[in-house]
Design an enzyme around this catalytic site. Structure first.
Site, PDB file in Angstrom:
ATOM      1  N   SER A 170       0.831  -1.201   0.000  1.00 51.97           N
ATOM      2  CA  SER A 170       0.000   0.000   0.000  1.00 51.97           C
ATOM      3  C   SER A 170       0.869   1.257   0.000  1.00 51.97           C
ATOM      4  O   SER A 170       1.651   1.465  -0.916  1.00 51.97           O
ATOM      5  CB  SER A 170      -0.970  -0.053   1.186  1.00 51.97           C
ATOM      6  OG  SER A 170      -1.932   0.965   1.109  1.00 51.97           O
ATOM      7  N   ASP A 216      -8.962  -4.404  -6.162  1.00 52.43           N
ATOM      8  CA  ASP A 216      -8.489  -3.340  -5.269  1.00 52.43           C
ATOM      9  C   ASP A 216      -9.333  -2.084  -5.470  1.00 52.43           C
ATOM     10  O   ASP A 216      -9.341  -1.493  -6.551  1.00 52.43           O
ATOM     11  CB  ASP A 216      -7.017  -3.041  -5.562  1.00 52.43           C
ATOM     12  CG  ASP A 216      -6.352  -2.189  -4.487  1.00 52.43           C
ATOM     13  OD1 ASP A 216      -7.060  -1.467  -3.765  1.00 52.43           O
ATOM     14  OD2 ASP A 216      -5.110  -2.254  -4.384  1.00 52.43           O
ATOM     15  N   HIS A 248      -7.075  -5.137  -2.074  1.00 51.13           N
ATOM     16  CA  HIS A 248      -5.959  -4.318  -1.617  1.00 51.13           C
ATOM     17  C   HIS A 248      -5.200  -4.991  -0.483  1.00 51.13           C
ATOM     18  O   HIS A 248      -3.990  -4.795  -0.332  1.00 51.13           O
ATOM     19  CB  HIS A 248      -6.498  -2.962  -1.160  1.00 51.13           C
ATOM     20  CG  HIS A 248      -5.435  -1.986  -0.775  1.00 51.13           C
ATOM     21  ND1 HIS A 248      -4.578  -1.427  -1.698  1.00 51.13           N
ATOM     22  CD2 HIS A 248      -5.070  -1.478   0.439  1.00 51.13           C
ATOM     23  CE1 HIS A 248      -3.742  -0.602  -1.077  1.00 51.13           C
ATOM     24  NE2 HIS A 248      -4.014  -0.612   0.209  1.00 51.13           N
TER      25      HIS A 248
END
Length: 301
Positions: A170, A216, A248
Site C-alpha cells: 500500500s 483493489d 488491496h
C-alpha cells in the site's frame, strides 16, 4: 545497470571465502533444514536449483532465525524484526527491507519475513515512525532501515551490502518506488498493491515488479499499479503482476502467487541468479490466480 552488476560482482569476489558471523542476540530458530554450502559459477547463488514446488513452498531450504530491533535503538524508522538464514556456511546474503501500509504495523507483512529468508535472504520487516506516514516518508524509512541493517545491526556481517532490495504494501508500496528512485543502486523493488499520488516513475533504474489486485478499491490498478508500470523506462527490467480474485489487503496474508514471483524476482536481480529466469520468462500466463502479467523478456541485467 550493467555497471551496477559489475561492481556487485567485484565486491562478491573480494568478499569470497565465506564470512562467519556471530549469532544475533536473542535469536530463535524457526523454519526448515539448513542448506548445505555448494560451489556455484555465480558466487551469489544460494540454495539448491529451484523448482516450481520449491518457490511455492511455505519454507525454502534454509533454517531461519529472527531477532527483534527495538524502536528506541534506531533512528529514521520504527524498529522491526530481522529474519535471516541461521547457517553461515554459504557466506553472505542479499537483504530486503519491507514496509507495511497506511495505519498498519509490521505484523501485517510479517509472513514475508521467514518465507523469503528461508530462500536465502536477510529480511527486515519494519514498523514506521507513525502509522500515518505518507509514501515519501516510508521511502526514506526503508532506506534508513537498509542502512541500519547493513551498518549497525547484529547480522550486518551476514549481508552483502551491494545486493539490496525493498518491498512494501500500500503506502509502503508507494514508498518502495520512492526508495528506488532515491537510491538507484538498489537491485530490486516490489510494490505490493502500492498507493502513491505520483504515478510517473521514469527515473527508476532498479528492476521493479509491480503487484496489483483486480479487486483493489483503495489503490485501483487503473489509477495506481498500471500507471506505475507504464511510466517505468522501457529499457528497465520490469514486470506487472495483477492478482486475480484479490483485494488491496491480499498481501497481508500468506499468498503463494505473491511469494512465488517475489522470490523469483529477488533471486533473479538481487542474486543475479539466472536459475530463476524460468519462472519469469516466458511471461506467466493468466490463470486462476493471475489476471494479467506483463513484462520485458528476456531480462537484460
Amino acid at each position: 545497470m550493467t555497471s551496477r552488476l559489475a561492481r556487485a560482482g567485484l565486491a562478491a569476489l573480494l568478499a569470497a571465502g565465506g564470512l562467519v558471523a556471530a549469532q544475533a542476540t536473542g535469536a530463535q530458530a524457526i523454519g526448515a533444514p539448513v542448506a548445505s554450502a555448494r560451489a556455484a559459477a555465480n558466487p551469489y547463488e544460494r540454495g539448491p536449483a529451484p523448482t516450481t514446488a520449491s518457490i511455492e513452498a511455505t519454507r525454502g531450504s534454509y533454517a531461519v532465525s529472527q531477532t527483534t530491533v527495538s524502536s528506541v535503538s534506531v533512528t529514521g524508522f520504527g524498529g522491526g524484526t530481522v529474519y535471516y538464514p541461521t547457517s553461515t556456511s554459504d557466506g553472505t546474503f542479499g537483504a530486503v527491507v519491507i514496509s507495511p501500509g497506511y495505519t498498519a504495523y509490521q505484523s501485517s507483512i510479517a509472513w514475508l519475513g521467514p518465507r523469503l529468508a528461508s530462500q536465502g535472504f536477510v529480511v527486515f520487516t519494519i514498523d514506521t515512525l507513525t502509522t500515518l506516514d505518507q509514501p515519501d516518508s516510508r521511502g526514506r524509512q526503508l532506506l534508513a532501515a537498509l542502512d541500519y541493517l547493513t551498518q549497525r545491526s547484529s547480522v550486518r556481517t551476514r549481508i552483502d551490502g551491494t545486493r539490496l532490495g525493498v518491498m512494501g504494501h500500500s503506502m509502503g508500496g508507494g514508498g518502495t518506488l520512492e526508495a528506488a528512485k532515491s537510491r538507484p543502486s538498489l537491485q530490486a523493488a516490489i510494490p505490493l498493491t502500492g498507493w502513491n499520488l505520483d504515478t510517473t516513475w521514469p527515473e527508476i533504474q532498479t528492476p521493479t515488479l509491480i503487484v496489483g489486485a483486480d479487486g483493489d478499491t483503495i489503490a485501483p490498478v487503473a489509477t495506481h499499479s498500471e500507471p506505475f508500470y507504464r511510466s517505468l523506462p522501457s529499457t528497465l527490467d520490469k514486470a506487472y503482476l495483477e492478482l486475480r480474485g484479490a483485494t488491496h489487503f491480499t498481501p497481508n496474508s500468506a499468498n503463494t502467487t505473491i511469494a512465488k514471483y517475489s522470490i523469483s524476482w529477488l533471486k533473479r536481480f538481487i542474486d543475479n541468479d539466472t536459475r530463476y529466469e524460468q519462472f519469469l520468462c516466458p511471461l506467466p500466463q493468466p490463470s486462476l490466480s493471475i489476471a494479467e502479467y506483463r513484462g520485458n523478456c528476456p531480462h537484460t541485467s
